[in-house]
Motif scaffolding. Sequence first.
Motif, PDB file in Angstrom:
ATOM      1  N   TYR A 178       0.851  -1.193   0.000  1.00  0.00           N
ATOM      2  CA  TYR A 178       0.000   0.000   0.000  1.00  0.00           C
ATOM      3  C   TYR A 178       0.883   1.238   0.000  1.00  0.00           C
ATOM      4  O   TYR A 178       1.805   1.360   0.820  1.00  0.00           O
TER       5      TYR A 178
ATOM      6  N   SER B 251       0.679   5.177   0.546  1.00  0.00           N
ATOM      7  CA  SER B 251      -0.202   6.213   1.088  1.00  0.00           C
ATOM      8  C   SER B 251       0.233   7.599   0.627  1.00  0.00           C
ATOM      9  O   SER B 251       1.305   7.771   0.022  1.00  0.00           O
TER      10      SER B 251
ATOM     11  N   LYS C   8      -6.060   4.629   3.375  1.00  0.00           N
ATOM     12  CA  LYS C   8      -5.175   3.612   3.944  1.00  0.00           C
ATOM     13  C   LYS C   8      -5.963   2.693   4.883  1.00  0.00           C
ATOM     14  O   LYS C   8      -5.820   1.464   4.844  1.00  0.00           O
TER      15      LYS C   8
ATOM     16  N   CYS D 225      -8.150   0.175   2.892  1.00  0.00           N
ATOM     17  CA  CYS D 225      -7.391  -0.916   2.290  1.00  0.00           C
ATOM     18  C   CYS D 225      -6.992  -1.951   3.341  1.00  0.00           C
ATOM     19  O   CYS D 225      -7.213  -3.159   3.165  1.00  0.00           O
ATOM     20  N   ILE D 226      -6.434  -1.481   4.451  1.00  0.00           N
ATOM     21  CA  ILE D 226      -5.975  -2.393   5.503  1.00  0.00           C
ATOM     22  C   ILE D 226      -7.150  -3.157   6.099  1.00  0.00           C
ATOM     23  O   ILE D 226      -7.048  -4.355   6.391  1.00  0.00           O
TER      24      ILE D 226
ATOM     25  N   ILE E 276       3.741  -1.106   3.800  1.00  0.00           N
ATOM     26  CA  ILE E 276       2.952   0.124   3.852  1.00  0.00           C
ATOM     27  C   ILE E 276       3.930   1.292   3.829  1.00  0.00           C
ATOM     28  O   ILE E 276       4.670   1.525   4.790  1.00  0.00           O
TER      29      ILE E 276
ATOM     30  N   SER F 203       4.905   5.480   2.118  1.00  0.00           N
ATOM     31  CA  SER F 203       4.307   6.750   1.690  1.00  0.00           C
ATOM     32  C   SER F 203       5.099   7.357   0.553  1.00  0.00           C
ATOM     33  O   SER F 203       6.335   7.382   0.585  1.00  0.00           O
TER      34      SER F 203
END
Length: 336
Positions: free
Chosen positions: A192, A194, A206, A209-210, A225, A227
Amino acid sequence: MRYSLAKIADELGLSKATISMVLNGKAQQGRIGKEVEERVLEFCRKVNYVPNIHAQLINKKYVNTFGFLVNQGVLADSDNPFSDLNITSILGGIVLAAEKIDYRISIQLYNNEMNEEKVFEWLRNREIDGLIYYGLNIPEKWREIFSNEKRSVVGIGIEPDKDISSVNIDNFTMSANITKHLIENGRKKFMYISGIDGSFVSDERKRGCISALNESGIGILPQNIISAKYSEKEAQNLILKLKPNVDAIVCANDDMAIGVIKALKKLNINIPKEIAVVGGDNICTSGYVSPSLTTYENNQHQLGMEAVNVIHSMINGGSVKAVTLPSDLIIRESSN
């Protein structure tokens, strides 16, 4: 000769109040005869008299102008806010909705180095009737001032609360839905990417999705995860550096997803056979990249229009609102 209101009144043998009411379109309200009204208007045309707009505004309850404040902290790859497709689409909706109610739009940029008093003076000096804000979450100090001074303020993409109106899509649900789409297509190892910390939109996406990954039992490794701060360039560089061992990458916006696609192509990774990529916002370029990007609709144009509707309602006595607009998944080649 430069004419003043007093000079016109003197030459026509009328009172300043009569001249003022005629020029402000209130002749009928002031029971001023048609002949007098025409005589005043004809004289003013003859001498090219232009009323002092500032004097007019002092006597008006509203100035028929909304402010659009863009927090530059949300900008990623350019200092020019109008190169950001979300902002230009939102502004288009604002301008069109404002035109329908005979309002103008005044635009101001804000960054952390500026004197924030300029934001409050904009309202206190009666340059604008209300404020439409776009960017990161509104600082708590601002919220207190807006609330205490009973200002009409609406934020686009901000966290809803009891004092400030907000307009959003359901970012949590849409991010969860696009993640479930990938899970249903057999994806099991996720990354992911962010946006910016302190952005309600980024945080909600975020979280969505999690939540979907945890609900499915797949989960996501903490190191997956990361950014990229809404930046296409940063997302591209991160993927080139990390060479992620995953089969799906979910991005908090389309710009970052496009950066991911560019990086995966450079790494000779097949999209979507080896790694599926999805974004969020459905900016106009998302349908033209190759492969075309799976995303969801941010309804930027409607966000802008609805912000105008909300703030216009507020200045006419309406209450604070938290508006959530509908959205849809846009399934394209990057995930199938």
